[in-house]
Design an enzyme around this catalytic site. Sequence first.
Site, mmCIF file in Angstrom:
data_model
loop_
_atom_site.group_PDB
_atom_site.id
_atom_site.type_symbol
_atom_site.label_atom_id
_atom_site.label_comp_id
_atom_site.label_asym_id
_atom_site.label_seq_id
_atom_site.Cartn_x
_atom_site.Cartn_y
_atom_site.Cartn_z
ATOM 1 N N THR A 186 5.396 -6.818 4.946
ATOM 2 C CA THR A 186 6.146 -7.978 5.422
ATOM 3 C C THR A 186 6.457 -7.854 6.899
ATOM 4 O O THR A 186 6.478 -8.846 7.630
ATOM 5 C CB THR A 186 7.449 -8.130 4.623
ATOM 6 O OG1 THR A 186 7.136 -8.195 3.228
ATOM 7 C CG2 THR A 186 8.213 -9.382 5.028
ATOM 8 N N TYR A 227 3.827 3.701 -1.336
ATOM 9 C CA TYR A 227 3.660 2.255 -1.361
ATOM 10 C C TYR A 227 2.274 1.962 -1.931
ATOM 11 O O TYR A 227 1.281 1.964 -1.212
ATOM 12 C CB TYR A 227 3.826 1.697 0.051
ATOM 13 C CG TYR A 227 3.735 0.199 0.182
ATOM 14 C CD1 TYR A 227 3.692 -0.636 -0.924
ATOM 15 C CD2 TYR A 227 3.707 -0.386 1.443
ATOM 16 C CE1 TYR A 227 3.610 -2.009 -0.791
ATOM 17 C CE2 TYR A 227 3.626 -1.759 1.597
ATOM 18 C CZ TYR A 227 3.568 -2.564 0.478
ATOM 19 O OH TYR A 227 3.483 -3.924 0.627
ATOM 20 N N LYS A 287 6.498 2.473 -5.006
ATOM 21 C CA LYS A 287 6.613 1.019 -4.975
ATOM 22 C C LYS A 287 5.318 0.462 -5.537
ATOM 23 O O LYS A 287 4.253 0.590 -4.916
ATOM 24 C CB LYS A 287 6.855 0.536 -3.542
ATOM 25 C CG LYS A 287 6.830 -0.977 -3.378
ATOM 26 C CD LYS A 287 7.012 -1.356 -1.916
ATOM 27 C CE LYS A 287 6.736 -2.840 -1.715
ATOM 28 N NZ LYS A 287 6.883 -3.247 -0.297
ATOM 29 N N ILE A 305 11.493 -3.561 -3.543
ATOM 30 C CA ILE A 305 11.229 -3.640 -2.102
ATOM 31 C C ILE A 305 10.141 -4.688 -1.976
ATOM 32 O O ILE A 305 8.959 -4.402 -2.178
ATOM 33 C CB ILE A 305 10.776 -2.286 -1.523
ATOM 34 C CG1 ILE A 305 11.745 -1.174 -1.921
ATOM 35 C CG2 ILE A 305 10.658 -2.372 -0.003
ATOM 36 C CD1 ILE A 305 11.266 0.226 -1.550
#
Length: 301
Positions: A46, A134, A160, A202
Amino acid sequence: MSIQGVIPPLVTPFDAEGEVDESALRSEVRFLLDAGVHGLSLGGSTGEGALLLDDELVRGLEILSDEAAGRCPLVCGIIRNSTRDAVRAATRAVAAGADALMVTPTFYHGTDARGNYSFYQDLSGATDLPIIIYNVIAQNPITPEMMMDISQIRNVMGIKQSVGGMHGFNAMMSTCGALTNVYGAQDDMLVFDYLLKATGSISAILTVFPELCVQQWDAVQAGRIDEALEIHSRLVPVWQMVSCAGMAFPGRVKKLLELLGRTGGLPRKPVLEPEPDVTAQLRYALEQANLLPEELPEVRV
């Protein structure tokens, strides 16, 4: 610090010259903190983290640390294509005030199970910060079987889970949930991640609608499932207008912030802002969800 609950990944606001707009970044940090989020993340997808230089990542962390003043954990995204570069960025993040690292597997050449283990082992040896993997790279996914091994590395404290949809999340949770923390990251499915006992989330939608997302998290923790599902139903139609953009989604996320009267800035080229017709569709989706501010801001077209 405990790293759980709603942890929005900030956008990185850029000006027309492609430089980081520090004032806009501070404004976003303050907005999210006022919304009661449980942590902040910088430098992920993001935040266009793959486009940030180490110096920019460090400066952003310094701003977050200054504004948060210890009120919540700061998670630094590391998106680099070699162990050397990831270690260098991670080492600098420590000095800049990060409380944890969120590290993406390498994405250009990728690697195999042995290479991924080595990558996170070397990162763990370079700092003493907790590491969240991630898991977002479709061509280099961390499978539940890999995570069984990687979770044994000192400092690796969670993953994540962003690939594989709900099936992928469920597989990771059922295989590794007793060994490590699993964080939700599928913007339109977070309520179901919570019901499966995700440690937190997240995810980009958190940075756009932080108050509602905190309410949703609190509702699930308190057993108010109908309330959580109502929030889900309200937000999903809006998010469908963002997710259909594929990897260009930072431009749409920032346009949503602009429509909401906030200061997301511009994306960094070659990521572009959405076309005017898409902006109109985003505005309509917000209107239908009763999420537009009473006084509409001026919006670039």
